[in-house]
Structure formats: structure tokens, C-alpha cells
Design a protein around this motif. Structure first.
Motif, PDB file in Angstrom:
ATOM      1  N   THR A   1       0.825  -1.212   0.000  1.00  0.00           N
ATOM      2  CA  THR A   1       0.000   0.000   0.000  1.00  0.00           C
ATOM      3  C   THR A   1       0.856   1.258   0.000  1.00  0.00           C
ATOM      4  O   THR A   1       0.315   2.364  -0.034  1.00  0.00           O
TER       5      THR A   1
ATOM      6  N   LEU B   1      -6.240  -6.080  -5.183  1.00  0.00           N
ATOM      7  CA  LEU B   1      -6.839  -6.065  -3.852  1.00  0.00           C
ATOM      8  C   LEU B   1      -5.937  -5.339  -2.867  1.00  0.00           C
ATOM      9  O   LEU B   1      -4.725  -5.563  -2.851  1.00  0.00           O
ATOM     10  N   ASN B   2      -6.521  -4.480  -2.040  1.00  0.00           N
ATOM     11  CA  ASN B   2      -5.808  -3.886  -0.916  1.00  0.00           C
ATOM     12  C   ASN B   2      -5.963  -4.799   0.296  1.00  0.00           C
ATOM     13  O   ASN B   2      -7.080  -5.051   0.752  1.00  0.00           O
TER      14      ASN B   2
ATOM     15  N   ASN C   1      -9.255   3.307  -2.020  1.00  0.00           N
ATOM     16  CA  ASN C   1      -9.521   1.889  -2.244  1.00  0.00           C
ATOM     17  C   ASN C   1      -8.992   1.533  -3.633  1.00  0.00           C
ATOM     18  O   ASN C   1      -8.262   2.315  -4.243  1.00  0.00           O
ATOM     19  N   GLU C   2      -9.378   0.364  -4.125  1.00  0.00           N
ATOM     20  CA  GLU C   2      -8.807  -0.109  -5.381  1.00  0.00           C
ATOM     21  C   GLU C   2      -9.208   0.736  -6.600  1.00  0.00           C
ATOM     22  O   GLU C   2      -8.580   0.625  -7.657  1.00  0.00           O
TER      23      GLU C   2
ATOM     24  N   THR D   1     -10.574  -1.650   1.352  1.00  0.00           N
ATOM     25  CA  THR D   1     -10.855  -2.449   0.171  1.00  0.00           C
ATOM     26  C   THR D   1     -12.335  -2.353  -0.133  1.00  0.00           C
ATOM     27  O   THR D   1     -13.174  -2.324   0.767  1.00  0.00           O
TER      28      THR D   1
ATOM     29  N   TYR E   1     -13.848  -4.638  -1.745  1.00  0.00           N
ATOM     30  CA  TYR E   1     -14.334  -6.015  -1.836  1.00  0.00           C
ATOM     31  C   TYR E   1     -14.675  -6.533  -0.446  1.00  0.00           C
ATOM     32  O   TYR E   1     -13.836  -7.122   0.243  1.00  0.00           O
TER      33      TYR E   1
END
Length: 264
Positions: free
Chosen positions: A111, A209-210, A122-123, A251, A253
Motif C-alpha cells: 500500500t 486487492l488492498n 480503495n482499489e 478495500t 471487496y
């Protein structure tokens, strides 16, 4: 699956062990001859691979022939060697991968690709790095993502912590620490492994993805709490009445947030 892991260190070795435990066939690289037997003892097929800015051992080709997916887990290493060029190393790896039949790569990033003043990210937010390490990582991510010869999943891990690795160990008792009102952006080793496994199981390629523990705690709040839990001397942060909150990583997600353990 037949999985290759480049870099069997603090994260890569326990990841490879977990993959073996779950029944996968695992191949791992090391640059240390002394580590060959350790990998064998853990059920990992070892490959002694030298990797620098000018050269990758040809034996890397032999590993690529054996695997279905490759996990690239090597840090830029600019703290120890500020003049090193991580981009050149990754270009060499990609050249080898392009010549193989491999179709899936998971690249472990950080990150740190986000700048310290980017706020909530976020992404969907494009990284704007403000460090050389972050800049090189962004360029490496782009090289993987833009390559049409294979599909890449990228996972950007926040600050890595574990039982033997925690910032409180050097913050305890210190005075005049800056950034007490910044948010924490951390992730435990176990959660890193779980996230990688979930990406592999669900076949999320391509993907970004974070990997970060969901929290709204500031550094002052978090590290004070951790020091109290561990009966350690409290860290002393500088007063900052401006209440500045800088980078906060999330994230989008939500299905991936379920893997996180308590960040302590």
C-alpha cells in the motif's frame, strides 16, 4: 495446484508451508544454499535462484515448467540499498515468464503505492506514490497488469505485523513521535496468507486487492492500546490540535474482509 513461490522469507515461507499443508504441490526459490534443506524438510521443492538487476538463474526456467501459478513475493529492498533498481529485476522475471507457458501470476505489492496525503483510498483510486519504493512498485504493477501473455492478481499489503514483528516493539517508551492522528494501516501475517489463498481458490485473475485490516483507529489510539495490553511502556505522541488524518486504506471487496483476525 502446482504453485511456485519466489521469495521464501518472512511471508513466503509460512505461505508455502500452508499451501503444502492444504495439499498443493509447492516449489520455492531461495538465494541461500543453506536454506535448501529447510525447504525440503517442509515439503517444498527448492530452487536455488539468484536474482539481481542483471541476471536471473536459468534454473528459474525449470521451475516455471512445473507450475500452474507463480507467487512473486520479493520486496524492493530500497531501505537497505537505496540505489537498487527493483524495476529491472521484475522486467527480467517477466521476460522469463513470457517465454514459458505460465498463465497466472500473483504479485505481492504494498500500500506504499498510495501517497501519504491521498486520504481515503480503495482499489478504484489511482496510486500517487511519494516514495521511490512506491514509485517503483507502481511501475512493476503496471508491467504485470498490461502484459497480455498471462493474467496477474495484485495484492497490496499494508504494514506487515506478526508475533515476532510489531511496531510497538520500537515505539514503546519513545517520546515526541509524530503522526499520532494518522490512521493505522496494518495487516497480520496470518491474514496475508488467508487472502492469498482465497485469491488462488476463487481463481481471481486478473484482480487488484488492498490487503489491510479494517480500522478507524489512529496511531496514538492503537499503539497506546497495544502497549497497555502487553504491559509495555506507553509511546508518547506529539500533540497535534489540527487532527490531521492522512492516508486511510480500505478495500471495496467486502467479501475479503471476513478473513481478518483482530489486529493486536
Amino acid at each position: 495446484m502446482r504453485i511456485g513461490v519466489i521469495g521464501c522469507g518472512w511471508l513466503g515461507l509460512p505461505l508455502a508451508e500452508r499451501l503444502v499443508h492444504e495439499g498443493h504441490i509447492v516449489f520455492g526459490t531461495t538465494m541461500s544454499y543453506e536454506k535448501i534443506q529447510l525447504l525440503k524438510d517442509k515439503g517444498i521443492t527448492p530452487f536455488l535462484v539468484e536474482l539481481n538487476e542483471e541476471h536471473v538463474s536459468d534454473v528459474f526456467n525449470d521451475m516455471l515448467k512445473e507450475i500452474d501459478v507463480l507467487v512473486v513475493n520479493i520486496p524492493p529492498g530500497l531501505r537497505k540499498n537505496p540505489k537498487s533498481n527493483f524495476i529491472k529485476k521484475i522486467k527480467l522475471l517477466i521476460n522469463y515468464i513470457e517465454k514459458s507457458e505460465l498463465t497466472k501470476v500473483l504479485f505481492v505489492s504494498s500500500t506504499s503505492v498510495y501517497g501519504g496525503n491521498q486520504g481515503l483510498v480503495n482499489e478504484d483510486i489511482s496510486p500517487i506514490p511519494n516514495t521511490e519504493s512506491g514509485r517503483q512498485l507502481v511501475e512493476c504493477e503496471n508491467m504485470f497488469i498490461s502484459n497480455n501473455g498471462f493474467k496477474t492478481a495484485i495484492i497490496r499489503f499494508a504494514g506487515l505485523i506478526g508475533n515476532d514483528r510489531h511496531p510497538i516493539n520500537f515505539l514503546s517508551g519513545r517520546e515526541g513521535i509524530k503522526g499520532g492522528n494518522d490512521y493505522i494501516n496494518l495487516i497480520r501475517l496470518e491474514d496475508c496468507i488467508d487472502l492469498i489463498l482465497k485469491i488462488l481458490r476463487t481463481d481471481r485473475f486478473p484482480f487488484v486487492l488492498n490487503g489491510v485490516f479494517p480500522s478507524s483507529l489512529t496511531k496514538k489510539e492503537y499503539y497506546t492500546k497495544i502497549a497497555q495490553q502487553r504491559n509495555m511502556e506507553l509511546p508518547c505522541f506529539m500533540d497535534d490540535s489540527r487532527k490531521i488524518h492522512r492516508k486511510k486504506i480500505e478495500t471495496k471487496y467486502l467479501e475479503y474482509q471476513g478473513v481478518f483476525s483482530i489486529c493486536k
